[in-house]
Design an enzyme around this catalytic site. Structure first.
Site, PDB file in Angstrom:
ATOM      1  N   GLU A  12      36.153  31.653  35.208  1.00  0.00           N
ATOM      2  CA  GLU A  12      37.064  31.725  36.358  1.00  0.00           C
ATOM      3  C   GLU A  12      37.005  30.436  37.185  1.00  0.00           C
ATOM      4  OE1 GLU A  12      37.432  34.576  40.340  1.00  0.00           O
ATOM      5  OE2 GLU A  12      35.496  34.192  39.401  1.00  0.00           O
TER       6      GLU A  12
ATOM      7  N   LYS B 139      44.961  37.190  38.934  1.00  0.00           N
ATOM      8  CA  LYS B 139      44.096  38.237  39.477  1.00  0.00           C
ATOM      9  C   LYS B 139      44.852  39.133  40.448  1.00  0.00           C
ATOM     10  CE  LYS B 139      39.411  38.434  41.468  1.00  0.00           C
ATOM     11  NZ  LYS B 139      38.336  37.563  42.032  1.00  0.00           N
TER      12      LYS B 139
ATOM     13  N   CYS C 191      36.488  38.426  37.143  1.00  0.00           N
ATOM     14  CA  CYS C 191      35.350  38.540  38.051  1.00  0.00           C
ATOM     15  C   CYS C 191      35.268  39.920  38.716  1.00  0.00           C
ATOM     16  CB  CYS C 191      35.423  37.420  39.091  1.00  0.00           C
ATOM     17  SG  CYS C 191      33.917  37.240  40.084  1.00  0.00           S
TER      18      CYS C 191
END
Length: 524
Positions: free
Chosen positions: A283, A338, A388
């Site tokens: 990420e 995300k 994440c």
């Protein structure tokens, strides 16, 4: 007579306070015991013992007492569990954010424990109490500011007797089994202490059945490849261990990952490692705007499709946390951004209030959340790519698997949190998700821990923290849907519904009991 009565008054007061203090100490200590069940320790069996202690503290208590004991239990859990926030912000900023978040999450457990006292008099009380505790995790994943599902009961179970239950009912069922075992054990101990042998049958059954059910399911957890396998490589470029100051180190992150990609390429050319089918960067390993000739050349030299994690910003748009498919021949391709942004980090709600708690409110803008499922096509493979923090949310991985994902890849940047337990806690979530969805998981971290995880949650390779390294290994591709995926969110909402029904029944029982007591008193 008066003189003899005076010294007895303080003694009487001490006796009234002593049980209250002992219960409070038991509740707080039980929260710490529960914390010790979480990674990096392999002490999964401590989780039901922690809830057994909470169950003993709640026995015979009323609503407000349950609220206090549950809050103390929550503080015993969350204060040590979330200490990594101090590594992120640094000691100079103070403990306010860490303590405030811990207290907010403990408040959920306090309310849940208070409601446990409402259902505690129903037949089969441990079942309903466990449902209430797990039901409280649902709103905690929603509110405030998008929720914070870290520290859910199931995340303490990446291995052990309860883990296979994730393949049946996901994290909610796994957590329910843990809490049920603990509360049933508390009931068993309480009845045994009173030598109430007739009442032991149900607590014994409720203590033993979840453990036996989990153990019996282990042989059903499939790990064999169903659609071939892929050789996957991770690129862990490493990062400076500077906590919050990492926000100014984007150029260093990029340079480190470019350098580690060159190291990996040299090892591939020399035959030291097999040629991967897919390479994964972590990420936000680089900043990206529109074109990037350097990345084009790096992937072209590797000759291998690569997932690149980037802070991406188009002109006139807000920054997004994005994973890109990068092809050696065609360059940058499809992407996923995300969906679940981290509050007070990737976006800042209530900025005027947030200035009290976070030091960089005025230096950062809010990222833009994505809106599409976390799934990409790369190297002939349908890949789930929760980014994440998203591994903590049930729906992100589940929706991707429902959309055909054969493999889960977890790109993450944990360098913010120093040498803390945070990265191990996240790896534990990934291991549980592997069992829940019957998929291998590839964890690619900027500074560790990166790992290759089998569909049964076993870690076959991993790296150390704050080292430059790469992992290369084969992972199976699987297509079979687990029962957990077929049931979807129905397990979670079924437990929420059961908890609400039990609370209503408990309130009705309480009203009827009071009415009967009042009638009896009047008759006398």
């Amino acid at each position: 007579m008066a003189e003899s009565a005076e010294p007895s008054a303080p003694t009487w007061k001490k006796r009234q306070w002593r049980p209250w203090l002992l219960r409070l100490a038991l509740a707080a200590a039980s929260g710490v015991v529960f914390y010790l069940a979480f990674a990096p320790r392999d002490l999964w069996w401590l989780a039901p013992l922690g809830f057994a202690g909470l169950g003993l503290a709640l026995r015979g208590r009323r609503f407000w007492g349950g609220l206090g004991y549950g809050f103390a239990f929550g503080l015993g859990l969350y204060l040590p569990l979330l200490f990594w926030l101090q590594d992120f912000l640094g000691r100079g900023f103070g403990p306010a954010p860490w303590v405030a978040l811990s207290a907010a999450l403990a408040a959920y457990l306090g309310l849940a424990a208070a409601l446990c006292t409402v259902v505690a008099r129903l037949p089969g009380a441990p079942v309903w109490m466990a449902a209430v505790i797990i039901a409280s995790e649902t709103p905690r994943s929603w509110w405030p500011f998008g929720g914070f599902p870290w520290g859910r009961v199931a995340f303490s179970q990446p291995e052990g007797a309860f883990t296979p239950l994730a393949s049946i009912g996901g994290a909610p069922l796994t957590g329910f089994a843990v809490v049920l075992t603990g509360f049933a054990l508390a009931a068993l101990l309480a009845h045994a202490a009173r030598r109430d042998w007739r009442a032991l049958r149900l607590p014994v059954i409720a203590t033993v059945v979840p453990v036996i059910a989990g153990l019996a399911l282990w042989p059903t957890i499939g790990t064999a490849a169903q659609a071939g396998s892929r050789t996957v490589a991770t690129v862990q470029g490493n990062a400076p261990d500077v906590g919050l100051d990492l926000i100014n180190e984007s150029a260093t992150l990029r340079a480190n990952h470019l350098a580690q990609s060159e190291v990996l390429a040299a090892r591939i050319r020399s035959g030291a490692v097999p040629t991967p089918d897919l390479i994964v960067w972590p990420e936000t390993a680089t900043d990206l705007t529109t074109t990037d000739p350097v990345l084009d050349q790096v992937v072209r030299d590797l000759g291998i499709p690569t997932l690149i994690g980037a802070r991406y910003r188009e002109p006139g748009q807000r920054t997004q946390n994005t994973e890109f498919v990068w092809d050696p021949a065609t360059g940058r391709g499809e992407s996923y951004s995300k969906q679940e942004l981290v509050p007070f980090a990737e976006f800042v709600p209530a900025r005027s209030i947030a200035r009290w708690f976070t030091p960089f409110v005025d230096d950062t803008g809010d990222m833009q959340a994505g809106s599409t499922p976390a799934v990409l096509d790369i190297a002939g493979t349908r890949v789930a790519v929760p980014i994440c923090y998203e591994i903590a949310y049930d729906y992100v991985s589940r929706d991707a698997v429902d959309d055909g994902a054969q493999l889960i890849v977890l790109p993450t940047n944990n360098a913010w949190y120093g040498h803390s337990e945070m990265t191990y806690q996240q790896l534990a979530m990934a291991r549980l998700r592997a069992v829940e969805h019957g998929r291998a998981v590839v964890v690619s971290a900027t500074s560790g821990v990166s790992a290759l995880v089998e569909p049964d949650g076993a870690v076959t390779q991993s790296t150390s923290q704050f080292t430059a390294a790469s992992l290369v290994g084969d992972v199976p591709l699987r297509t079979q849907a687990t029962l957990s995926d077929r049931l979807g969110a129905s397990t979670e909402y079924g437990l929420v519904g059961a908890a609400l029904a039990a609370i209503l029944a408990g309130l009705v029982l309480r009203v009827r009991t009071r009415a009967a007591s009042t009638t009896a008193t009047r008759a006398e």
